[in-house]
Design a protein around this motif. Structure first.
Motif, PDB file in Angstrom:
ATOM      1  N   LEU A   1       0.840  -1.200   0.000  1.00 49.26           N
ATOM      2  CA  LEU A   1       0.000   0.000   0.000  1.00 49.26           C
ATOM      3  C   LEU A   1       0.875   1.250   0.000  1.00 49.26           C
ATOM      4  O   LEU A   1       2.050   1.202   0.394  1.00 49.26           O
ATOM      5  CB  LEU A   1      -0.899   0.004   1.241  1.00 49.26           C
ATOM      6  N   GLU A   2       0.302   2.350  -0.442  1.00 49.46           N
ATOM      7  CA  GLU A   2       1.046   3.614  -0.495  1.00 49.46           C
ATOM      8  C   GLU A   2       1.610   3.967   0.884  1.00 49.46           C
ATOM      9  O   GLU A   2       0.911   3.881   1.895  1.00 49.46           O
ATOM     10  CB  GLU A   2       0.125   4.739  -0.974  1.00 49.46           C
ATOM     11  N   GLY A   3       2.884   4.339   0.910  1.00 50.54           N
ATOM     12  CA  GLY A   3       3.513   4.776   2.147  1.00 50.54           C
ATOM     13  C   GLY A   3       4.117   3.669   2.991  1.00 50.54           C
ATOM     14  O   GLY A   3       4.841   3.936   3.962  1.00 50.54           O
ATOM     15  N   GLU A   4       3.855   2.402   2.635  1.00 57.83           N
ATOM     16  CA  GLU A   4       4.394   1.287   3.425  1.00 57.83           C
ATOM     17  C   GLU A   4       5.887   1.107   3.119  1.00 57.83           C
ATOM     18  O   GLU A   4       6.316   1.232   1.976  1.00 57.83           O
ATOM     19  CB  GLU A   4       3.647  -0.009   3.105  1.00 57.83           C
ATOM     20  N   LYS A   5       6.656   0.774   4.161  1.00 59.54           N
ATOM     21  CA  LYS A   5       8.091   0.565   3.987  1.00 59.54           C
ATOM     22  C   LYS A   5       8.358  -0.806   3.368  1.00 59.54           C
ATOM     23  O   LYS A   5       7.842  -1.823   3.857  1.00 59.54           O
ATOM     24  CB  LYS A   5       8.812   0.682   5.330  1.00 59.54           C
ATOM     25  N   ILE A   6       9.192  -0.818   2.334  1.00 55.84           N
ATOM     26  CA  ILE A   6       9.490  -2.066   1.621  1.00 55.84           C
ATOM     27  C   ILE A   6      10.143  -3.087   2.548  1.00 55.84           C
ATOM     28  O   ILE A   6       9.796  -4.269   2.521  1.00 55.84           O
ATOM     29  CB  ILE A   6      10.370  -1.790   0.393  1.00 55.84           C
ATOM     30  N   VAL A   7      11.083  -2.649   3.380  1.00 54.30           N
ATOM     31  CA  VAL A   7      11.785  -3.593   4.252  1.00 54.30           C
ATOM     32  C   VAL A   7      10.821  -4.278   5.220  1.00 54.30           C
ATOM     33  O   VAL A   7      10.962  -5.473   5.509  1.00 54.30           O
ATOM     34  CB  VAL A   7      12.939  -2.900   5.015  1.00 54.30           C
ATOM     35  N   GLU A   8       9.828  -3.560   5.690  1.00 55.62           N
ATOM     36  CA  GLU A   8       8.858  -4.149   6.619  1.00 55.62           C
ATOM     37  C   GLU A   8       7.957  -5.152   5.912  1.00 55.62           C
ATOM     38  O   GLU A   8       7.594  -6.189   6.489  1.00 55.62           O
ATOM     39  CB  GLU A   8       8.038  -3.047   7.291  1.00 55.62           C
ATOM     40  N   ILE A   9       7.606  -4.865   4.654  1.00 57.45           N
ATOM     41  CA  ILE A   9       6.805  -5.817   3.872  1.00 57.45           C
ATOM     42  C   ILE A   9       7.603  -7.102   3.653  1.00 57.45           C
ATOM     43  O   ILE A   9       7.080  -8.212   3.802  1.00 57.45           O
ATOM     44  CB  ILE A   9       6.384  -5.205   2.512  1.00 57.45           C
ATOM     45  N   CYS A  10       8.894  -6.945   3.329  1.00 52.67           N
ATOM     46  CA  CYS A  10       9.761  -8.113   3.113  1.00 52.67           C
ATOM     47  C   CYS A  10       9.888  -8.943   4.389  1.00 52.67           C
ATOM     48  O   CYS A  10       9.837 -10.182   4.347  1.00 52.67           O
ATOM     49  CB  CYS A  10      11.134  -7.674   2.637  1.00 52.67           C
TER      50      CYS A  10
END
Length: 404
Positions: free
Chosen positions: A44-53
């Protein structure tokens, strides 16, 4: 008195001829699909890529732990991540998985409207199923050039899959007609590239140079056969797909030239090679030991190691000695939006089975004024990937439904 012979261990058949092998591939694929769906929802917009990973890897570990938890046929089954969760922003060509310890990259967030590529995978007993799909952040209906890119990639992928079906495998008709179909030569890699490029040009896109599909094997995702789309100078593919093989089939297109440039980012994705080298530093040996234990020969992110900062130091000598392969981060040379789809397939006597595959697109969500009109391509796209193997019960149901 006769000598007592020690019974030799029965050699295990790891090919698709062994039903166990396909079951393990399918179990790994179910995990890959489940986690892919969950990770897609996190983009989603604004979400940190590292946290999604991080969340994606945690989900992979949790789902993998649920299967083959007890010995199978008397043996403990190894299992794990076949590819860590990577989330690649719009212009990134290669899988991207930033580190928490790299402060600037750890703050990278997703922007509204960008085409994001998600890649991940699970493996059971060394049989890995890797999948890559795309999400357009914050958009349910996609228009303009992004729609052109996604629709073009969908058709290019479907075309490539059909070009991988061995000649005559799904032929029908008389024995003579089947024999004639089987005698046809498989398309050359140059012919495959030319057809995929035709689809790309229809939507005013370009194929990303050196996009490679690999033969998969047990504990191996870069086998001795490969298909390279739009190969660069001095680069060539090798071999043709055959029955009994598993492949990772990849398609990548660009709204730019299709040329690639290295990005000014740390390489965070690595994979162990078969090279042996005596490491001098204790930190390097410790890092390699953890890698072997956790990931075997499958790709991993430095983020997945116990001490991320120590791992950044420990891998340096491993890469220099060729013990680890380092995946260099790359992006579109024009900073244009790029796409990527990756499907793990099994080629059986009944055709192609999509083991781990991107979700089929809903054409109503993508508004493009472009359309494929090339007769040769349309004819190939109409061909099935596999023959129907429905059971008698299903056939009887269809007959009843037709009669009512």
């Amino acid at each position: 008195m006769a000598e007592t012979q020690t019974p030799q261990e029965v050699e295990i058949d790891y090919t698709l001829n062994n039903p166990d092998t396909l079951t393990k591939y399918k179990t790994a694929a179910e995990i890959s699909h489940k986690v892919l769906e969950a990770v897609s929802a996190l983009c989603l917009e604004g979400e940190k890529i590292v946290e999604i990973c991080q969340k994606g890897d945690k989900l992979l570990d949790e789902e993998i732990a649920k299967v083959y938890s007890k010995p199978h046929k008397g043996k403990k089954v190894t299992k794990g991540v076949a590819h860590p969760t990577t989330v690649s922003p719009s212009s990134y060509v290669t899988p991207y998985t930033p580190l928490l310890s790299d402060a600037a990259e750890a703050e990278t967030t997703l922007n509204a409207g960008e085409v994001v590529k998600i890649q991940l995978g699970a493996q059971i007993d060394g049989f890995g199923t890797i999948v890559c799909d795309m999400v357009t952040v914050g958009k349910k209906e996609v228009t303009g050039r992004e729609a052109d890119l996604i629709v073009a990639t969908h058709y290019a992928n479907e075309l490539l899959l059909r070009l991988m079906v061995p000649p005559g495998l799904l032929a029908s008709g008389t024995d003579e007609e089947k024999k004639k179909a089987a005698a046809q030569k498989a398309p050359t890699q140059a012919q495959i590239s030319a057809l995929i490029e035709k689809v790309a040009k229809t939507y005013e896109c370009n194929v990303i140079e050196n996009t490679t599909s690999w033969l998969f094997d047990r504990n191996e995702i870069e086998g001795n056969k490969k298909i390279i789309l739009t190969p660069g100078s001095g680069v060539r593919g090798e071999g043709v797909p055959e029955v009994g093989e598993v492949w990772g089939v990849e398609v990548g297109l660009s709204l730019g030239s299709g040329k690639v440039k290295n990005l000014d980012h740390r390489a965070t994705l690595h994979r162990r090679t078969t090279t042996t080298y005596i490491l001098k530093r204790p930190s390097s040996r410790q890092t390699l030991s953890e890698i072997v234990k956790k990931f075997g020969t499958f790709p991993f992110s430095l983020r997945q190691l116990d001490d991320e900062k120590a791992a950044k130091v420990g891998v340096v000598e491993c890469v220099r000695g060729g013990v680890l392969r380092q995946y260099e981060p790359a992006g579109d040379a024009d900073n244009a939006a790029v796409s990527r789809l990756l499907t793990t397939i099994a080629i059986t006597k009944n055709g192609i089975t999509k083991l781990a595959a991107p979700k089929a697109i809903d054409p109503t969500q993508f508004k493009t004024d472009k359309k494929i009109e090339d007769e040769e391509i349309l004819k190939i796209l109409e061909q099935p990937l596999s023959r129907s193997t429905g059971n008698k019960k299903n056939k009887n149901k269809k007959k009843k439904a037709a009669a009512n």
